[in-house]
Every structure is written in C-alpha cells, then in structure tokens.
Design an enzyme around this catalytic site. Structure first.
Site, PDB file in Angstrom:
ATOM      1  N   SER A  77       0.837  -1.197   0.000  1.00  0.00           N
ATOM      2  CA  SER A  77       0.000   0.000   0.000  1.00  0.00           C
ATOM      3  C   SER A  77       0.865   1.236   0.000  1.00  0.00           C
ATOM      4  O   SER A  77       2.056   1.178   0.258  1.00  0.00           O
ATOM      5  CB  SER A  77      -0.894   0.007   1.236  1.00  0.00           C
ATOM      6  OG  SER A  77      -0.122   0.336   2.377  1.00  0.00           O
ATOM      7  N   LYS A  78       0.240   2.357  -0.277  1.00  0.00           N
ATOM      8  CA  LYS A  78       1.008   3.597  -0.309  1.00  0.00           C
ATOM      9  C   LYS A  78       1.575   3.930   1.069  1.00  0.00           C
ATOM     10  O   LYS A  78       2.607   4.570   1.185  1.00  0.00           O
ATOM     11  CB  LYS A  78       0.151   4.743  -0.843  1.00  0.00           C
ATOM     12  CG  LYS A  78      -1.150   4.973  -0.117  1.00  0.00           C
ATOM     13  CD  LYS A  78      -1.963   6.029  -0.840  1.00  0.00           C
ATOM     14  CE  LYS A  78      -3.256   6.344  -0.100  1.00  0.00           C
ATOM     15  NZ  LYS A  78      -4.047   7.373  -0.782  1.00  0.00           N
ATOM     16  N   ARG A  79       0.903   3.464   2.101  1.00  0.00           N
ATOM     17  CA  ARG A  79       1.403   3.718   3.460  1.00  0.00           C
ATOM     18  C   ARG A  79       2.750   3.019   3.700  1.00  0.00           C
ATOM     19  O   ARG A  79       3.570   3.489   4.471  1.00  0.00           O
ATOM     20  CB  ARG A  79       0.400   3.232   4.506  1.00  0.00           C
ATOM     21  CG  ARG A  79      -0.925   3.919   4.442  1.00  0.00           C
ATOM     22  CD  ARG A  79      -0.880   5.337   5.037  1.00  0.00           C
ATOM     23  NE  ARG A  79      -2.074   6.059   4.628  1.00  0.00           N
ATOM     24  CZ  ARG A  79      -2.060   7.250   4.043  1.00  0.00           C
ATOM     25  NH1 ARG A  79      -0.935   7.875   3.810  1.00  0.00           N
ATOM     26  NH2 ARG A  79      -3.186   7.832   3.700  1.00  0.00           N
ATOM     27  N   ASP A  80       2.913   1.862   3.075  1.00  0.00           N
ATOM     28  CA  ASP A  80       4.180   1.143   3.243  1.00  0.00           C
ATOM     29  C   ASP A  80       5.335   2.001   2.757  1.00  0.00           C
ATOM     30  O   ASP A  80       6.418   1.992   3.323  1.00  0.00           O
ATOM     31  CB  ASP A  80       4.175  -0.168   2.448  1.00  0.00           C
ATOM     32  CG  ASP A  80       3.175  -1.158   3.004  1.00  0.00           C
ATOM     33  OD1 ASP A  80       3.167  -1.343   4.227  1.00  0.00           O
ATOM     34  OD2 ASP A  80       2.390  -1.708   2.219  1.00  0.00           O
ATOM     35  N   GLY A  81       5.081   2.720   1.679  1.00  0.00           N
ATOM     36  CA  GLY A  81       6.108   3.581   1.129  1.00  0.00           C
ATOM     37  C   GLY A  81       6.566   4.585   2.168  1.00  0.00           C
ATOM     38  O   GLY A  81       7.766   4.774   2.392  1.00  0.00           O
TER      39      GLY A  81
END
Length: 513
Positions: free
Chosen positions: A264-268
């Site tokens: 997910s973008k949060r992982d980034g």
RNA sequence: GCUCCUGUCGUCUAAUGGUUUAGGACACCUGACUUUCUAUCAGGAAAUGCGAGUUCGAUUCUCGUCGGGAGUGCCA
C-alpha cells in the site's frame, strides 16, 4: 483470428500505484509481442473519488516508464471517447437492454435500508449476507413492487439503482489464462449494482460494455478482480456477447516488503521506499509521496524489476531491455501466488543499469541532484567523476553524497580516523610530498603514484602510513575510489588545495585533543 | 461468516512423477584482489508447511489440514 487488443484501465483517483504500473507493463509487453494494440481507458465513473491531476499523472508515469499505449485517452483511436464519463449514453442504452431482457431490475432501497439488511443478516448468523437471489424478494425493487408503483417511482424522480439479476442454480466457469478453470455457483453471487443513483455505471457494467465496444481480446488485470469475474461472465451472457468474450488473465498481487497484506502507499511512507513511479504532491503531507524517479531510479531498472515481480523467463538471464522483455514475455510464465516487493532487489537492478551506463549519459542523469557549483565544473569533469563513482552507487542521489569533495572543499573529515593516522612528524613530511606533487609537470594517476612511491621510499614509509592520510586529506573519508585516480580527475591545483586545508585541520585537531 | 485464489531457500523464482547432493538471482556470511569503500572473482549457509491417499517411486497428482492473500460497497 481476432486482433490482439489489450487495455489498461486505471481510475483517476490518485497516483498510479506500482502494481498498476506492472499491470500496464504486462499489457504493453504482450501487445508488443503479439503485434497488437494497447489501449488506455480512463475509468472515471466515481465522481466522489475523482482526483484532479490523476489522469495527467497516469500518462506521465507511463511515459516515464516507456510503456505508453498506442490508442486511447489523449492518443486518439477509432473506439473513443476513452473516458468513461463521456460514454454515458452507451451505458444507458446497454442497461436498458438488460432491463428489457429481464437480466436487470430497478432497486429503490436506500443506503440506510441496505445497511439495515446487512446488519440483520449478519445477526441472523447465516451465510447469506448480501443482496442476492435469496434476499432480493424481501427488498424494494421492481421484482417485488407492483408495476404501476415502479412506474410511479421512476416518473417521480425517486433515486434508484439498477441491479444485475443473477440467475439461480448455475455454475459459471471462468477460464483464466494464468489460473485455469475457476468455478463459481451463481447462488453465492450477489446482485451487483450496475447503474448507480447518479446515473453513472459501476465498474462492472462500464468495463464489460467498453471492453466489448473496444474489441478487447485479452483482459489482463490484478487478482483483486478474480472474484467479480463471474459477474462479468454473466454480463457477457446477458448481453448475448459470450462468443466475443475476451480471455481473462489475473495477475498475482504485489505484497508488502514485510508483514501481511498487499503493498500500500502507506508502506512507502513507513519504510521510506517508493511505491509510485513519480512523486505525487499534496497539501496534506500524508498524501504526498516520493516516486521512483525522484528517488533516483532509472526507468529501465524499475521496469526490469517490476517485470520480474510475478514473472520469470525460465532462463537465468536477469537483465532485460524492454524489447527483450517483450520477446520473452508470456502469460503462461506468470506466477500464481503473490509476490513480495523487495526493495533491495530494486536497488540492485538500478545499480546494474548505472554501472552499464556511459559516463557522459550518466552525468546528465546525475545533474538534477548536483549543486550549482558542481554543475559549473563542466560536463567532462562531471563525466569523469561519475566514471569513478558509479560502481559504488545504487541510486542517483548517492552521487551527491559521495562526490562533494570533487567540487569544493571537504565538508567533513572523519575525525576518528584522522586522529589515528596523523602523527606529529607527519606535517613536515606531507608538506614535502605536497611540494613534490606541486612540481609535477604532468599530473595523472601514474605519475602521481610514482612520485608518492619515491616519497615513501625516501622516508621508508609503508602504504598504511601514507595512503589513508592522502585519502583523508582528499575526501575526508576512508571510503572511495583509488587515491591516484581521484588525484588525476581532480587535477593538481585542487589536490594541493585539499592538502593545505586538510593538513591545517589535521594539525589543529590532533593538537587540541 | 461466506466466496475465490494461493503455499519451493529470509525474498523473487526454476525444475521434474524417478536423470536432483532441488538450480539461479537479491540479501546474508567467508576468502581472494585492493591503500579504503565499492565492483569483481571463488566459496558458504539457506527451501519443497503438515497429514493422508494414488504410485514401484511425489516436491510434482488427489483429498484433508494449517497458513497467506483477495473479494464480500450506489469504490475501482
């Protein structure tokens, strides 16, 4: 034989995720290999989630990656328009067709009523929890309401949706190119909304209508669509298009680098790694992301990396150009299980591409990260520095960190090592070496090395007493390219200047402590 | 809960019903080279989730089990 036509159909709801890029890549590769057409369609049927600039972002991202479609939004073609918001009439006609042939019905239930139904079903504890063959007769729709009341509601402008009437007791078999036969019982399928209250179609309807209208032969998309593919097959049947139904291929998901779930973008943000091709700006910091490009990745490396996430050529070759990928690619070799995103591997690919790059070309790529001062030193100098450093760089910004001493004074010395290497008797000796070097008429790696060798012989010094000091003086650190290579690239003048500044500093540092 | 997908080294994956001491790559460790860091080269450690069944033989086929993932929205 049908023309080979594939499409990438993103929603403009934000930046294009790296998983989407891989889907686009596989479509691109196959179109290229099969001499087919790659279409870009924008699926903007959700006005609530529409994000301005997202469409431009998608196109820019595909362009940066070098995997542009050849037909579609912004590119022209015979099957436009390619934005779903501009194809409303087609959907209206299509849904009417479904109403007329009894495959769809009007539903007047409010969102609150739907919530209540789901809650009721959940509390009842049964396995049925949605609007489907078993529950539709308990709801407010054109199947349960008298015809005149339905007509009245429609005429009065009361909001309604149109749902697919899933047939009972059938088995739907999806023939997936990657997964083989996947079976679904229609009794477990829900009556999905086809047309929303705002008059726009849902993904399911628009997707099938458009794929058919655009003569798409192969639907290559993420695995998250597999569960709804049964509905899609049902739709093709309801329209009487089953003979022209495209082939489906569902790609494995890209999973988080560690932990559970899909990337997910949060992982980034959490891990400080890019998960988007390009940066995405936002007023809200939590919605702003750094892209692979801005992280200092080469698009070719990103593509190479992405291609291998879920696919493998079956040979031991790891480095592939786009053309080679298109040549080697096939859906049969795409894997079936989720692939974990491995940032180390991405960096390795990038390093391979950097190492293989010509110094002048590399210098161009590095420029955006360098200071004004560095840029003024000229392209040849820059290229020479790049040549020296490229074996120890993973991403482009690494150059900035590792090259500063080539362009100006040393920013910081490694004090710990200076104290270890700088002896009281050093100043006189190294001043002498400095003067020896200053008198050299040609100044390249070989002559500098010979001169230093002469110096070491004269004072009976070993490598360990001299080289670390030179390195420290020139670069401030114990790391980096060979000292004589550095000297050659820097040139005599700069070497002398670095020496003077360094010896001065070394003296002070060792005196006070 | 229900539906669907899936399970080979830490990670990405290759392979085959026996030719396999299960191959490669990343990461990791050791050594060589080097003034250092890289790079390179040479080595090393590291996997078929578990249990049945089919079979002369299964990592490969079947079933079960356990685990992982996705879907379950008037999102896509």
């Amino acid at each position: 034989m049908k023309d080979f036509r594939v499409r990438f159909a993103p929603s403009p709801t934000g930046a294009l995720h790296i998983g989407g890029v891989r889907t686009a890549l596989y479509n691109y590769l196959l179109a290229k290999k099969m001499n087919g057409t790659f279409v870009l369609r924008i699926e903007d049927t959700d006005q609530k989630r529409y994000v301005k600039g997202a469409e431009d972002y998608i196109i820019q991202a595909l362009e940066w990656c070098g995997i542009m479609p050849s037909e579609g939004q912004g590119l022209g073609g015979d099957y436009g328009p390619y934005r779903q918001s501009e194809r409303r009439e087609l959907y209206q006609q299509s849904i009417q067709q479904l109403i007329d042939n009894g495959n769809a019905y009007y539903a007047f239930d409010t969102p609150e009523e739907l919530d209540a139904m789901r809650k009721r079903l959940e509390e009842a504890g049964g396995s049925v929890r949605n609007y489907c063959i078993f529950t539709r007769m308990d709801m407010k729709n054109s199947l349960t309401l008298p015809a005149d009341e339905v007509a009245k509601k429609l005429a009065s402008g009361e909001p309604y949706t149109i749902r697919l009437k899933v047939p009972a007791d059938q088995t739907v078999v999806v023939n997936d190119v990657i997964r083989g036969e996947v079976k679904f019982e229609t009794n477990t399928l829900d009556d999905k909304v086809m047309m929303k209250g705002d008059g726009l179609p849902t993904y399911h309807l628009a997707n099938i209508v458009d794929d058919h209208a655009m003569k798409i032969s192969h639907v290559i998309r993420g695995e998250e669509w597999l569960p709804s593919t049964a509905h899609h097959v049902l739709l093709y049947r309801a329209f009487g298009w089953e003979d022209e139904m495209p082939q489906f291929a569902h790609l494995p998901l890209i999973l988080k680098p560690n932990g559970k779930g899909k990337l997910s973008k949060r992982d980034g943000q959490k891990l400080g790694i890019p998960v988007f091709p390009l940066s995405w700006d936002s007023d809200k910091p939590e919605d702003a992301f750094t892209g692979f490009k801005e992280f200092g990745f080469e698009p070719k490396a990103v593509i190479n990396f992405l291609a291998f996430l879920g696919w493998n050529p079956g040979t031991e070759q790891e480095i592939f150009s786009l053309d080679e990928l298109a040549e080697a690619f096939s859906l049969e070799k795409v894997g079936v299980s989720g692939a974990r995103f491995d940032f180390d591997k991405a960096k390795w690919y990038n390093q391979e591409y950097i190492k293989a790059m010509d110094n002048t070309a590399l210098a161009e790529k590095v420029k955006p990260w360098l200071s004004e001062e560095a840029l003024q030193k000229g392209d040849d100098y820059l290229a020479a520095v790049c040549g020296l450093l490229k074996e120890r760089v993973e991403v482009l910004p690494d150059f900035k960190e590792q090259s500063s001493y080539f362009f100006g004074p040393v920013q910081a010395y490694d004090d710990k090592n200076v104290k270890k290497r700088w002896k009281p008797e050093n100043l006189a000796r190294f001043e002498e070496l400095k003067n020896m070097l200053a008198e050299l008429s040609t100044f390249d790696a070989a002559t500098a090395e010979a001169e230093v060798a002469r110096f070491m012989a004269k004072h009976e010094l070993g490598n360990g007493q001299v080289f670390p000091v030179l390195r420290l003086a020139l670069a401030g650190t114990m790391k980096g390219p060979g000292v004589f290579e550095v000297m050659e690239v820097m040139g005599k003048e700069k070497v002398i200047m670095h020496f003077e500044a360094a010896f001065d500093y070394f003296e002070k540092l060792t005196k006070v402590s």
